[in-house]
Design a protein around this motif. Structure first.
Motif, PDB file in Angstrom:
ATOM      1  N   UNK A 252      82.786 -39.978 -37.489  1.00  0.00           N
ATOM      2  CA  UNK A 252      82.064 -41.096 -38.104  1.00  0.00           C
ATOM      3  C   UNK A 252      81.848 -40.813 -39.590  1.00  0.00           C
ATOM      4  N   UNK A 253      82.235 -41.770 -40.436  1.00  0.00           N
ATOM      5  CA  UNK A 253      82.066 -41.620 -41.883  1.00  0.00           C
ATOM      6  C   UNK A 253      80.618 -41.897 -42.259  1.00  0.00           C
ATOM      7  N   UNK A 254      79.780 -40.877 -42.087  1.00  0.00           N
ATOM      8  CA  UNK A 254      78.353 -41.003 -42.411  1.00  0.00           C
ATOM      9  C   UNK A 254      77.973 -39.902 -43.394  1.00  0.00           C
ATOM     10  N   UNK A 255      76.686 -39.748 -43.643  1.00  0.00           N
ATOM     11  CA  UNK A 255      76.238 -38.739 -44.610  1.00  0.00           C
ATOM     12  C   UNK A 255      75.786 -37.452 -43.929  1.00  0.00           C
ATOM     13  N   UNK A 256      76.216 -37.255 -42.684  1.00  0.00           N
ATOM     14  CA  UNK A 256      75.907 -36.010 -41.984  1.00  0.00           C
ATOM     15  C   UNK A 256      76.417 -34.791 -42.725  1.00  0.00           C
ATOM     16  N   UNK A 257      77.502 -34.960 -43.468  1.00  0.00           N
ATOM     17  CA  UNK A 257      78.068 -33.861 -44.271  1.00  0.00           C
ATOM     18  C   UNK A 257      77.035 -33.338 -45.265  1.00  0.00           C
ATOM     19  N   UNK A 258      76.364 -34.246 -45.949  1.00  0.00           N
ATOM     20  CA  UNK A 258      75.369 -33.840 -46.952  1.00  0.00           C
ATOM     21  C   UNK A 258      74.120 -33.265 -46.294  1.00  0.00           C
ATOM     22  N   UNK A 259      73.745 -33.815 -45.157  1.00  0.00           N
ATOM     23  CA  UNK A 259      72.606 -33.270 -44.408  1.00  0.00           C
ATOM     24  C   UNK A 259      72.911 -31.842 -43.966  1.00  0.00           C
ATOM     25  N   UNK A 260      74.149 -31.613 -43.523  1.00  0.00           N
ATOM     26  CA  UNK A 260      74.562 -30.260 -43.141  1.00  0.00           C
ATOM     27  C   UNK A 260      74.438 -29.291 -44.313  1.00  0.00           C
ATOM     28  N   UNK A 261      74.864 -29.716 -45.482  1.00  0.00           N
ATOM     29  CA  UNK A 261      74.784 -28.843 -46.662  1.00  0.00           C
ATOM     30  C   UNK A 261      73.332 -28.469 -46.950  1.00  0.00           C
ATOM     31  N   UNK A 262      72.438 -29.439 -46.841  1.00  0.00           N
ATOM     32  CA  UNK A 262      71.015 -29.165 -47.087  1.00  0.00           C
ATOM     33  C   UNK A 262      70.456 -28.172 -46.071  1.00  0.00           C
ATOM     34  N   UNK A 273      78.641 -24.782 -51.954  1.00  0.00           N
ATOM     35  CA  UNK A 273      78.425 -24.519 -53.384  1.00  0.00           C
ATOM     36  C   UNK A 273      77.801 -25.711 -54.101  1.00  0.00           C
ATOM     37  N   UNK A 274      77.848 -26.890 -53.489  1.00  0.00           N
ATOM     38  CA  UNK A 274      77.264 -28.071 -54.122  1.00  0.00           C
ATOM     39  C   UNK A 274      75.750 -27.959 -54.270  1.00  0.00           C
ATOM     40  N   UNK A 275      75.136 -27.023 -53.539  1.00  0.00           N
ATOM     41  CA  UNK A 275      73.686 -26.794 -53.685  1.00  0.00           C
ATOM     42  C   UNK A 275      73.369 -25.807 -54.804  1.00  0.00           C
ATOM     43  N   UNK A 276      74.373 -25.174 -55.354  1.00  0.00           N
ATOM     44  CA  UNK A 276      74.131 -24.098 -56.327  1.00  0.00           C
ATOM     45  C   UNK A 276      73.929 -24.607 -57.750  1.00  0.00           C
ATOM     46  N   UNK A 283      72.471 -34.746 -56.258  1.00  0.00           N
ATOM     47  CA  UNK A 283      73.314 -35.797 -55.683  1.00  0.00           C
ATOM     48  C   UNK A 283      73.480 -35.618 -54.175  1.00  0.00           C
ATOM     49  N   UNK A 284      73.580 -34.363 -53.719  1.00  0.00           N
ATOM     50  CA  UNK A 284      73.644 -34.103 -52.281  1.00  0.00           C
ATOM     51  C   UNK A 284      72.397 -34.672 -51.604  1.00  0.00           C
ATOM     52  N   UNK A 285      71.232 -34.418 -52.204  1.00  0.00           N
ATOM     53  CA  UNK A 285      69.980 -34.953 -51.661  1.00  0.00           C
ATOM     54  C   UNK A 285      69.982 -36.475 -51.620  1.00  0.00           C
TER      55      UNK A 285
END
Length: 326
Positions: A252-262, A273-276, A283-285
């Motif tokens: 599913x094309x959702x924002x779970x990817x960004x939630x995972x990074x957080x 590395x996007x959190x660094x 932007x991830x947030x």
């Protein structure tokens, strides 16, 4: 439709119009008169393939990215290797992980039966990526078309143009800047990792061989790392083992990817590395909290990506077989 959502739709329409004007030789509805059913035929082939295997959608989105970042969006990624040349698709960054070639073959065969010699393989790849995004729950978008197909495909160029999963945020920013993208667009397009899968070999260094002093990447969530170690044993005896990029909703094309990074559950170094960096972390947030905004921005960034280094007019050719130059 809410006022906020209306603004999102308006923004994507403006961006699409701007992107279309950047390369006026590409146009929405390019095949309206020459092959009016072109986009429907491609969508039908994509839909049939995704019904059999949901993971194909991610493969087709990735194929478009890997095509456009090497020589521009000219379908060079589809060309087969020969005895005298190793093509892009057989570069280590594409083989064995890139998939969906048979979908393009089927779409091309169907198009050739009704509109012989009209629709380029490069446009088929662009249409198929859009259809995959939409079928996966992302926003559909108009694809300016009229691309023509390239005649050159070199494995060495795939290695030098495609960012590996080990890249840092600065390296990613530069890699995308080389193709005309802002850092924000890089973070937006990284969200494509919300669907699909990865071979264990692409991130096993984070589990077993991170540095001279640490076997495991300290930025990786320990519980997630333990789970990954069960799925990807250290012995590496099976190089074909794969895991979902976003375990919670892998198709599913959702924002779970960004939630995972957080949650420190970004699978690749190039994800976590996007959190660094403060700007990319912000932007991830934002993306994690505003799915509709990310989907809107992602659609616009895909339109822009589809115009990298395109061949139009008399340049290139329209391949009869997407795997072989005419």
């Amino acid at each position: 439709m809410s006022p906020k959502w209306s603004v999102h739709v308006f923004v994507i329409l403006i961006v699409v119009l701007l992107c279309t004007s950047v390369n006026s030789q590409l146009q929405v509805g390019f095949y309206r008169n020459s092959c009016s059913s072109a986009e429907l035929i491609v969508k039908d082939e994509v839909r049939k393939s995704v019904l059999k295997d949901k993971g194909v959608a991610a493969g087709l989105v990735r194929m478009h990215f890997h095509d456009c970042f090497v020589r521009g969006c000219d379908a060079s990624v589809l060309i087969d290797s020969t005895s005298s040349n190793t093509a892009e698709k057989d570069s280590p960054v594409n083989n064995p992980s890139l998939r969906g070639f048979e979908v393009i073959d089927n779409a091309k065969a169907a198009l050739e039966s009704v509109c012989k010699g009209i629709v380029s393989c490069a446009d088929i790849v662009a249409f198929a990526a859009r259809d995959s995004v939409e079928i996966s729950g992302g926003l559909g978008y108009d694809v300016p078309s009229g691309r023509r197909d390239g005649r050159i495909s070199l494995a060495s160029e795939a290695l030098t143009n495609l960012p590996p999963p080990t890249f840092t945020v600065n390296q990613l920013t530069q890699s995308f800047a080389n193709k005309g993208f802002t850092q924000e667009e890089m973070v937006t397009l990284s969200g494509a990792h919300t669907i699909g899968r990865s071979h264990c070999t692409s991130f096993s260094n984070r589990l077993y061989n991170f540095s001279g002093t640490m076997s495991q990447d300290p930025s990786l969530n320990p519980m997630y790392a333990a789970q990954l170690k069960q799925q990807c044993p250290q012995d590496g005896t099976n190089p074909n083992l794969v895991v979902p990029m976003n375990p919670g909703s892998p198709s599913i094309a959702d924002t779970g990817y960004y939630i995972d990074i957080l949650r420190n559950r970004g699978l690749f170094t190039s994800d976590q590395t996007l959190l660094s960096d403060p700007a990319t972390a912000s932007q991830v947030n934002q993306n994690a909290k505003t799915p509709k905004l990310w989907k809107t921005n992602f659609a616009a960034a895909m339109v822009k990506m589809g115009q990298i280094g395109v061949l139009t007019a008399s340049a290139g050719e329209i391949r009869a077989n997407c795997r072989v130059v005419n």
